[in-house]
Design a protein around this motif. Structure first.
Motif, PDB file in Angstrom:
ATOM      1  N   MET A  29       0.845  -1.205   0.000  1.00 46.80           N
ATOM      2  CA  MET A  29       0.000   0.000   0.000  1.00 46.80           C
ATOM      3  C   MET A  29       0.877   1.251   0.000  1.00 46.80           C
ATOM      4  SD  MET A  29      -3.142  -1.013  -0.233  1.00 46.80           S
ATOM      5  CE  MET A  29      -4.220   0.314   0.308  1.00 46.80           C
ATOM      6  N   LYS A  30       1.992   1.185   0.699  1.00 48.54           N
ATOM      7  CA  LYS A  30       2.931   2.316   0.691  1.00 48.54           C
ATOM      8  C   LYS A  30       3.655   2.406  -0.651  1.00 48.54           C
ATOM      9  CE  LYS A  30       7.155   3.879   3.093  1.00 48.54           C
ATOM     10  NZ  LYS A  30       6.863   5.315   3.125  1.00 48.54           N
ATOM     11  N   ARG A  31       4.140   1.264  -1.139  1.00 51.26           N
ATOM     12  CA  ARG A  31       4.895   1.232  -2.386  1.00 51.26           C
ATOM     13  C   ARG A  31       4.067   1.763  -3.561  1.00 51.26           C
ATOM     14  NH1 ARG A  31       7.898  -4.291  -4.279  1.00 51.26           N
ATOM     15  NH2 ARG A  31       9.138  -3.809  -2.434  1.00 51.26           N
ATOM     16  N   ARG A  32       2.766   1.476  -3.553  1.00 48.12           N
ATOM     17  CA  ARG A  32       1.902   1.929  -4.648  1.00 48.12           C
ATOM     18  C   ARG A  32       1.276   3.301  -4.393  1.00 48.12           C
ATOM     19  NH1 ARG A  32       0.812  -2.450  -8.135  1.00 48.12           N
ATOM     20  NH2 ARG A  32       2.573  -3.873  -7.932  1.00 48.12           N
ATOM     21  N   GLY A  33       1.689   3.943  -3.310  1.00 47.16           N
ATOM     22  CA  GLY A  33       1.232   5.307  -3.033  1.00 47.16           C
ATOM     23  C   GLY A  33      -0.181   5.401  -2.500  1.00 47.16           C
ATOM     24  N   LEU A  34      -0.692   4.291  -1.974  1.00 50.30           N
ATOM     25  CA  LEU A  34      -2.082   4.277  -1.521  1.00 50.30           C
ATOM     26  C   LEU A  34      -2.198   4.660  -0.051  1.00 50.30           C
ATOM     27  CD1 LEU A  34      -3.186   1.074  -3.463  1.00 50.30           C
ATOM     28  CD2 LEU A  34      -3.190   3.470  -4.188  1.00 50.30           C
ATOM     29  N   ASP A  35      -1.106   5.146   0.492  1.00 49.46           N
ATOM     30  CA  ASP A  35      -1.078   5.628   1.880  1.00 49.46           C
ATOM     31  C   ASP A  35      -1.186   7.152   1.927  1.00 49.46           C
ATOM     32  OD1 ASP A  35       1.393   6.040   0.669  1.00 49.46           O
ATOM     33  OD2 ASP A  35       2.495   5.838   2.553  1.00 49.46           O
ATOM     34  N   LYS A  36      -1.332   7.777   0.752  1.00 49.72           N
ATOM     35  CA  LYS A  36      -1.352   9.239   0.680  1.00 49.72           C
ATOM     36  C   LYS A  36      -2.565   9.733  -0.105  1.00 49.72           C
ATOM     37  CE  LYS A  36       2.730   9.174  -1.126  1.00 49.72           C
ATOM     38  NZ  LYS A  36       4.088   9.379  -1.635  1.00 49.72           N
ATOM     39  N   PRO A  37      -3.188  10.841   0.292  1.00 50.38           N
ATOM     40  CA  PRO A  37      -2.883  11.658   1.474  1.00 50.38           C
ATOM     41  C   PRO A  37      -3.323  10.998   2.776  1.00 50.38           C
ATOM     42  CG  PRO A  37      -4.842  12.478   0.397  1.00 50.38           C
ATOM     43  CD  PRO A  37      -4.303  11.382  -0.477  1.00 50.38           C
ATOM     44  N   ALA A  38      -4.237  10.020   2.661  1.00 54.28           N
ATOM     45  CA  ALA A  38      -4.659   9.257   3.837  1.00 54.28           C
ATOM     46  C   ALA A  38      -4.622   7.781   3.474  1.00 54.28           C
ATOM     47  CB  ALA A  38      -6.063   9.666   4.257  1.00 54.28           C
ATOM     48  N   CYS A  39      -4.632   6.924   4.462  1.00 54.93           N
ATOM     49  CA  CYS A  39      -4.612   5.491   4.233  1.00 54.93           C
ATOM     50  C   CYS A  39      -5.878   5.076   3.477  1.00 54.93           C
ATOM     51  CB  CYS A  39      -4.553   4.747   5.565  1.00 54.93           C
ATOM     52  SG  CYS A  39      -3.234   5.286   6.684  1.00 54.93           S
ATOM     53  N   LYS A  40      -5.740   4.486   2.289  1.00 53.41           N
ATOM     54  CA  LYS A  40      -6.903   3.963   1.573  1.00 53.41           C
ATOM     55  C   LYS A  40      -7.518   2.841   2.420  1.00 53.41           C
ATOM     56  CE  LYS A  40      -8.475   2.258  -2.923  1.00 53.41           C
ATOM     57  NZ  LYS A  40      -8.125   1.823  -4.300  1.00 53.41           N
ATOM     58  N   GLU A  41      -8.832   2.843   2.572  1.00 52.63           N
ATOM     59  CA  GLU A  41      -9.474   1.936   3.525  1.00 52.63           C
ATOM     60  C   GLU A  41      -9.402   0.468   3.088  1.00 52.63           C
ATOM     61  OE1 GLU A  41     -10.766   2.065   6.623  1.00 52.63           O
ATOM     62  OE2 GLU A  41      -9.758   4.005   6.644  1.00 52.63           O
ATOM     63  N   VAL A  42      -9.729   0.209   1.833  1.00 52.19           N
ATOM     64  CA  VAL A  42      -9.724  -1.167   1.316  1.00 52.19           C
ATOM     65  C   VAL A  42      -9.118  -1.154  -0.072  1.00 52.19           C
ATOM     66  CG1 VAL A  42     -11.095  -3.235   0.871  1.00 52.19           C
ATOM     67  CG2 VAL A  42     -11.937  -1.515   2.482  1.00 52.19           C
ATOM     68  N   ASN A  43      -8.255  -2.100  -0.357  1.00 51.73           N
ATOM     69  CA  ASN A  43      -7.689  -2.207  -1.701  1.00 51.73           C
ATOM     70  C   ASN A  43      -7.320  -3.654  -1.996  1.00 51.73           C
ATOM     71  OD1 ASN A  43      -6.580  -0.571  -4.103  1.00 51.73           O
ATOM     72  ND2 ASN A  43      -4.886  -1.948  -3.601  1.00 51.73           N
ATOM     73  N   THR A  44      -7.656  -4.086  -3.197  1.00 49.99           N
ATOM     74  CA  THR A  44      -7.382  -5.463  -3.594  1.00 49.99           C
ATOM     75  C   THR A  44      -6.306  -5.509  -4.671  1.00 49.99           C
ATOM     76  OG1 THR A  44      -9.633  -6.141  -3.066  1.00 49.99           O
ATOM     77  CG2 THR A  44      -8.400  -7.569  -4.577  1.00 49.99           C
ATOM     78  N   PHE A  45      -5.338  -6.391  -4.485  1.00 47.12           N
ATOM     79  CA  PHE A  45      -4.310  -6.670  -5.483  1.00 47.12           C
ATOM     80  C   PHE A  45      -4.625  -7.992  -6.159  1.00 47.12           C
ATOM     81  CE2 PHE A  45      -2.101  -3.898  -2.443  1.00 47.12           C
ATOM     82  CZ  PHE A  45      -1.574  -2.941  -3.309  1.00 47.12           C
ATOM     83  N   ILE A  46      -4.569  -7.990  -7.486  1.00 48.85           N
ATOM     84  CA  ILE A  46      -4.886  -9.180  -8.272  1.00 48.85           C
ATOM     85  C   ILE A  46      -3.587  -9.846  -8.708  1.00 48.85           C
ATOM     86  CG2 ILE A  46      -6.112 -10.071 -10.287  1.00 48.85           C
ATOM     87  CD1 ILE A  46      -7.622  -7.299 -10.305  1.00 48.85           C
ATOM     88  N   HIS A  47      -3.438 -11.138  -8.353  1.00 56.05           N
ATOM     89  CA  HIS A  47      -2.253 -11.886  -8.745  1.00 56.05           C
ATOM     90  C   HIS A  47      -2.593 -12.723  -9.975  1.00 56.05           C
ATOM     91  CE1 HIS A  47      -1.192 -10.421  -4.854  1.00 56.05           C
ATOM     92  NE2 HIS A  47      -1.993 -11.258  -4.222  1.00 56.05           N
ATOM     93  N   GLY A  48      -2.814 -12.028 -11.092  1.00 55.07           N
ATOM     94  CA  GLY A  48      -3.129 -12.673 -12.360  1.00 55.07           C
ATOM     95  C   GLY A  48      -2.457 -11.907 -13.469  1.00 55.07           C
ATOM     96  N   THR A  49      -2.371 -12.509 -14.656  1.00 51.67           N
ATOM     97  CA  THR A  49      -1.683 -11.828 -15.745  1.00 51.67           C
ATOM     98  C   THR A  49      -2.519 -10.661 -16.262  1.00 51.67           C
ATOM     99  OG1 THR A  49      -2.667 -13.169 -17.496  1.00 51.67           O
ATOM    100  CG2 THR A  49      -0.625 -14.008 -16.464  1.00 51.67           C
ATOM    101  N   LYS A  50      -1.832  -9.670 -16.843  1.00 53.71           N
ATOM    102  CA  LYS A  50      -2.548  -8.539 -17.447  1.00 53.71           C
ATOM    103  C   LYS A  50      -3.514  -9.046 -18.500  1.00 53.71           C
ATOM    104  CE  LYS A  50       1.094  -5.154 -17.065  1.00 53.71           C
ATOM    105  NZ  LYS A  50       1.980  -4.222 -17.798  1.00 53.71           N
ATOM    106  N   ASN A  51      -3.062  -9.987 -19.319  1.00 54.18           N
ATOM    107  CA  ASN A  51      -3.940 -10.508 -20.374  1.00 54.18           C
ATOM    108  C   ASN A  51      -5.205 -11.112 -19.795  1.00 54.18           C
ATOM    109  OD1 ASN A  51      -2.416  -9.695 -22.525  1.00 54.18           O
ATOM    110  ND2 ASN A  51      -1.476 -11.695 -22.913  1.00 54.18           N
ATOM    111  N   ASN A  52      -5.068 -11.888 -18.722  1.00 57.44           N
ATOM    112  CA  ASN A  52      -6.248 -12.518 -18.123  1.00 57.44           C
ATOM    113  C   ASN A  52      -7.168 -11.501 -17.465  1.00 57.44           C
ATOM    114  OD1 ASN A  52      -5.535 -15.044 -18.985  1.00 57.44           O
ATOM    115  ND2 ASN A  52      -4.611 -15.680 -17.057  1.00 57.44           N
ATOM    116  N   ILE A  53      -6.591 -10.446 -16.906  1.00 53.18           N
ATOM    117  CA  ILE A  53      -7.425  -9.403 -16.284  1.00 53.18           C
ATOM    118  C   ILE A  53      -8.143  -8.604 -17.370  1.00 53.18           C
ATOM    119  CG2 ILE A  53      -7.432  -7.355 -14.817  1.00 53.18           C
ATOM    120  CD1 ILE A  53      -4.881  -8.536 -13.455  1.00 53.18           C
ATOM    121  N   ILE A  54      -7.412  -8.217 -18.413  1.00 55.93           N
ATOM    122  CA  ILE A  54      -8.028  -7.472 -19.522  1.00 55.93           C
ATOM    123  C   ILE A  54      -9.152  -8.290 -20.159  1.00 55.93           C
ATOM    124  CG2 ILE A  54      -7.611  -6.584 -21.864  1.00 55.93           C
ATOM    125  CD1 ILE A  54      -4.793  -5.786 -20.889  1.00 55.93           C
ATOM    126  N   ALA A  55      -8.960  -9.607 -20.197  1.00 54.08           N
ATOM    127  CA  ALA A  55      -9.960 -10.473 -20.836  1.00 54.08           C
ATOM    128  C   ALA A  55     -11.311 -10.415 -20.121  1.00 54.08           C
ATOM    129  CB  ALA A  55      -9.458 -11.917 -20.883  1.00 54.08           C
TER     130      ALA A  55
END
Ligand code: DGP
Ligand code: DGP
Length: 120
Positions: A29-55
């Motif tokens: 969350m810090k590395r992706r900048g989601l701690d600024k300006p305030a802590c983002k409450e909920v965030n999901t990271f998808i462990h799948g390929t870009k192609n599969n997500i775009i599909a």
């Protein structure tokens, strides 16, 4: 309009899952900048390929889910990060929950993901 897609990748794409130690969500969350300006409450990271997500934006990987949303035909491995409470200012502390879920996203007119809505 590539901005929505690149923002989506920054916020929601992490494949393969980054090896950042025990506190995956706190680090990511810090590395992706989601701690600024305030802590983002909920965030999901998808462990799948870009192609599969775009599909998911197409008939081969997703289907309409109402309100302009699409749901994936197959589950993805995801990690959902939830702010633990306390201060909403960094350093942000999160709980981690890794699971296999169908993702619900919004796609733009170019057929690219721009918003993560939920996972089931
Ligand atoms: P859950 O308790 O895991 O079903 O999720 C809690 C809520 O947070 C649910 O309404 C879905 C939403 N949510 C999960 N990840 C994200 C995200 O990355 N962005 C947004 N906007 N909402 C999310
Ligand atoms: P989120 O995945 O909810 O954290 O949002 C990512 C970006 O997408 C953010 O810049 C806001 C934008 N966004 C949120 N909801 C929608 C939506 O329903 N449609 C579109 N096109 N963009 C959205």
């Amino acid at each position: 309009n590539l901005k929505g897609y690149t923002t989506f990748l920054t916020q929601h794409y992490d494949n393969p899952k980054s090896s950042v130690g025990k506190q995956y969500c706190d680090v990511m969350m810090k590395r992706r900048g989601l701690d600024k300006p305030a802590c983002k409450e909920v965030n999901t990271f998808i462990h799948g390929t870009k192609n599969n997500i775009i599909a998911v934006c197409t008939a081969s990987g997703g289907k309409d889910y109402g309100k302009g949303l699409r749901i994936s035909l197959r589950p993805f491995t995801v990690t959902t990060c939830k702010h633990k409470g306390g201060s909403t200012r960094p350093p942000c502390k999160y709980s981690d929950n890794k699971s296999s879920r169908y993702i619900v996203i919004a796609c733009n007119q170019d057929g690219k993901p721009v918003h993560f809505d939920e996972s089931l």
